[in-house]
Design a protein around this motif. Structure first.
Motif, PDB file in Angstrom:
ATOM      1  N   PHE A  95      50.218  29.817  40.636  1.00 38.13           N
ATOM      2  CA  PHE A  95      49.216  29.265  41.545  1.00 38.13           C
ATOM      3  C   PHE A  95      48.453  28.086  40.953  1.00 38.13           C
ATOM      4  CE2 PHE A  95      44.799  30.394  43.487  1.00 38.13           C
ATOM      5  CZ  PHE A  95      45.026  29.740  44.682  1.00 38.13           C
ATOM      6  N   THR A 144      41.642  36.880  44.563  1.00 39.03           N
ATOM      7  CA  THR A 144      41.476  35.494  45.014  1.00 39.03           C
ATOM      8  C   THR A 144      40.465  35.439  46.159  1.00 39.03           C
ATOM      9  OG1 THR A 144      43.773  35.144  44.394  1.00 39.03           O
ATOM     10  CG2 THR A 144      42.760  33.446  45.734  1.00 39.03           C
ATOM     11  N   SER A 170      50.739  36.588  40.110  1.00 37.29           N
ATOM     12  CA  SER A 170      49.600  36.301  40.989  1.00 37.29           C
ATOM     13  C   SER A 170      48.374  36.983  40.399  1.00 37.29           C
ATOM     14  CB  SER A 170      49.816  36.901  42.374  1.00 37.29           C
ATOM     15  OG  SER A 170      50.830  36.258  43.058  1.00 37.29           O
ATOM     16  N   ALA A 171      47.249  36.732  41.014  1.00 38.46           N
ATOM     17  CA  ALA A 171      46.037  37.476  40.672  1.00 38.46           C
ATOM     18  C   ALA A 171      46.178  38.910  41.185  1.00 38.46           C
ATOM     19  CB  ALA A 171      44.833  36.812  41.327  1.00 38.46           C
ATOM     20  N   GLU A 179      44.343  34.559  38.181  1.00 39.60           N
ATOM     21  CA  GLU A 179      45.632  34.632  37.491  1.00 39.60           C
ATOM     22  C   GLU A 179      45.447  34.701  35.975  1.00 39.60           C
ATOM     23  OE1 GLU A 179      45.314  33.199  40.396  1.00 39.60           O
ATOM     24  OE2 GLU A 179      47.067  33.922  41.501  1.00 39.60           O
ATOM     25  N   ARG A 198      47.249  28.802  49.024  1.00 49.99           N
ATOM     26  CA  ARG A 198      47.415  30.248  49.072  1.00 49.99           C
ATOM     27  C   ARG A 198      48.897  30.611  49.018  1.00 49.99           C
ATOM     28  NH1 ARG A 198      42.916  33.308  49.989  1.00 49.99           N
ATOM     29  NH2 ARG A 198      44.186  34.749  48.756  1.00 49.99           N
ATOM     30  N   GLY A 199      49.171  31.633  48.248  1.00 50.33           N
ATOM     31  CA  GLY A 199      50.561  32.054  48.080  1.00 50.33           C
ATOM     32  C   GLY A 199      51.331  31.182  47.091  1.00 50.33           C
ATOM     33  N   GLY A 200      50.600  30.321  46.374  1.00 50.75           N
ATOM     34  CA  GLY A 200      51.247  29.303  45.540  1.00 50.75           C
ATOM     35  C   GLY A 200      52.003  29.813  44.330  1.00 50.75           C
ATOM     36  N   SER A 201      51.816  31.075  43.963  1.00 55.11           N
ATOM     37  CA  SER A 201      52.567  31.592  42.812  1.00 55.11           C
ATOM     38  C   SER A 201      54.071  31.587  43.062  1.00 55.11           C
ATOM     39  CB  SER A 201      52.149  33.024  42.498  1.00 55.11           C
ATOM     40  OG  SER A 201      50.784  33.074  42.253  1.00 55.11           O
ATOM     41  N   ASP A 202      54.467  31.723  44.316  1.00 55.26           N
ATOM     42  CA  ASP A 202      55.897  31.639  44.632  1.00 55.26           C
ATOM     43  C   ASP A 202      56.438  30.278  44.204  1.00 55.26           C
ATOM     44  OD1 ASP A 202      55.709  34.098  45.883  1.00 55.26           O
ATOM     45  OD2 ASP A 202      55.422  33.233  47.886  1.00 55.26           O
TER      46      ASP A 202
HETATM   47  N1  ASP Z   1      46.463  34.417  44.078  1.00 52.52           N
HETATM   48  C1  ASP Z   1      46.813  33.357  44.996  1.00 52.52           C
HETATM   49  C2  ASP Z   1      46.608  33.804  46.419  1.00 52.52           C
HETATM   50  O1  ASP Z   1      46.155  34.908  46.661  1.00 52.52           O
HETATM   51  C3  ASP Z   1      48.201  32.867  44.779  1.00 52.52           C
HETATM   52  C4  ASP Z   1      49.300  33.855  45.046  1.00 52.52           C
HETATM   53  O2  ASP Z   1      49.061  35.044  45.126  1.00 52.52           O
HETATM   54  O3  ASP Z   1      50.450  33.436  45.152  1.00 52.52           O
HETATM   55  O4  ASP Z   1      46.881  33.063  47.328  1.00 52.52           O
END
Ligand code: ASP
Ligand code: MG
Length: 406
Positions: free
Chosen positions: A136, A47, A41-42, A74, A150-154
């Motif tokens: 992400f 972000t 992630s970043a 990222e 958001r949260g897309g790195s998962d």
């Molecule tokens: N950096 C992005 C976010 O804050 C993706 C992630 O962290 O998964 O949503």
């Protein structure tokens, strides 16, 4: 000897010291003979910082450009990780989404992954590189940068693991696994060793914010077991996997709560065909998601209709309904933001009965009034007054035998 995909979230790469410590962990796994692909992630807060800047320029920044902007978070973390590993004497290579051949559709800000070729990743692995992939982000068919929500790195991590047929997909985060309830409000909550994809999907959508929902959908579709674990300890976390017969023996696996919804009631609505559509269609057209809906009948061909929306959309939804109420001749529109939803979740509900009645009677015993109810095959949710949230979670947690042994 295995192919391991590891994902680290923002706090795990929050500063150079954390990056060094994660690099050390990756290096140890590599030294043990494993092929390592790392998704990052970043750095924490980045972000949001980038999105804030765009928001300062204009209320509705262009979505394509927002993705170009926000994907840089990222880009920074993967480069810093590769430089760190190289400085430790390892062959490491960072890759952006398009370089990793992560092909998405063109829905900027919430793109879906369509395919991952991963040929360059495979080649680099064959040359014994540690590969660091920017989470992400991807690129659409015309090569434009997209992001996955958001949260897309998962989701990036699970998708890369699926594409590479990895032996392990580990998601390192700032909690040490999935709990039977939020440990912050329920001191007797236990960490689960295993949870099924379907339960995790219900929990994720109910407010257990550990994994992006889409990553679990992806994992289920491509049969990728996910190990959710803490980046601050060596302890085993929680495996998110296909359900098996053993899981069904447990009736309820977890109790979740969500304070992010509000409800709106239109009272004394003339009851005739098409009325629900007239009330709810404009909400959908405004891009507001409705969760629960109930309709009560009254005498005299009148009805009350109540529904819930995210708190962030409450004002907009209320304004819409005030206009509609006038048009359709409803007597009143009442909004209530002081509600919470508590839910019990478990695949065991498929084969056990009496879960609903136990839930209702436990809440009644504490004098907690139920305002709305909804169910799925493996979940029962009740909307209650917000001030009873903690009490309700603790009550249900013990009522369903989830408390950890004293
Ligand atoms: N950096 C992005 C976010 O804050 C993706 C992630 O962290 O998964 O949503
Ligand atoms: Mg996250």
């Amino acid at each position: 000897m295995a192919l391991i995909v590891q994902k680290f979230g923002g706090t795990s790469v929050g500063d150079l010291e954390r990056i060094r410590s994660v690099a050390g962990q990756i290096a140890r796994n590599f030294d043990a003979g494993n092929d390592m692909v790392v998704i990052l992630s970043a750095m924490s807060g980045e972000t949001d910082k980038l999105l804030d800047m765009a928001a300062k320029i204009t209320e509705f920044p262009d979505k394509r450009e927002t993705d170009v902007l926000v994907s840089t978070g990222e880009q920074v973390s993967v480069a810093l990780m590769a430089i760190t590993l190289q400085s430790m004497g390892y062959k490491a290579r960072s890759m952006l989404g398009h370089q990793a051949e992560i092909l998405t559709d063109s829905q900027f800000n919430k793109a879906r992954i369509l395919d991952i070729k991963a040929s360059r990743i495979k080649q680099l692995l064959a040359e014994k590189h540690i590969v660091i992939v920017a989470g992400f982000q991807g690129a659409d068919a015309s090569g434009d940068v997209t992001t996955l929500g958001r949260g897309g790195s998962d989701t990036s991590a699970v998708a890369v693991a699926a594409a590479l047929k990895a032996d392990k997909c580990e998601i390192f985060t700032d909690v040490d696994g999935i709990y039977t309830a939020d440990p912050n409000i329920c001191s007797t909550a236990r960490k689960l060793d295993r949870i099924s994809y379907d339960e995790m999907l219900e929990m994720a959508s109910l407010g257990a914010k550990v994994l992006q929902i889409r990553s679990v959908e992806f994992a289920k579709k491509y049969d990728v077991p996910i190990h959710v674990r803490s980046s601050f300890s060596e302890e085993e976390g929680t495996m998110v996997v296909y359900e098996d017969a053993n899981m069904e023996k447990v009736v309820v696996s977890g109790v979740t709560h969500n304070k992010n919804e509000a409800r709106i009631t239109l009272s004394k609505v003339p009851d005739k065909p098409g009325i629900a559509m007239q009330i709810l269609e404009p909400i959908a057209e405004a891009g507001i998601g409705v969760d629960m809906i109930i309709q009560n009948t009254r005498a005299g061909n009148l009805t009350d209709l109540t529904f819930t929306v995210p708190k962030s959309d409450f004002d907009a939804a209320l304004a819409i309904e005030k206009k509609i109420a006038e048009k359709i001749g409803a007597e009143d529109v009442i909004g209530d933001q002081k509600i919470a939803k508590v839910s019990v979740v478990g695949v065991g509900m498929r084969s056990h009965s009496g879960v609903a009645s136990r839930m209702f009677s436990s809440l009644a015993a504490e004098n907690i009034n139920i305002l709305m109810i909804s169910t799925s095959e493996i979940r029962i949710s009740c909307v209650i007054e917000e001030k009873y949230t903690e009490l309700a979670v603790r009550t249900l947690h013990s009522a369903f035998g989830l408390d950890k042994p004293a």
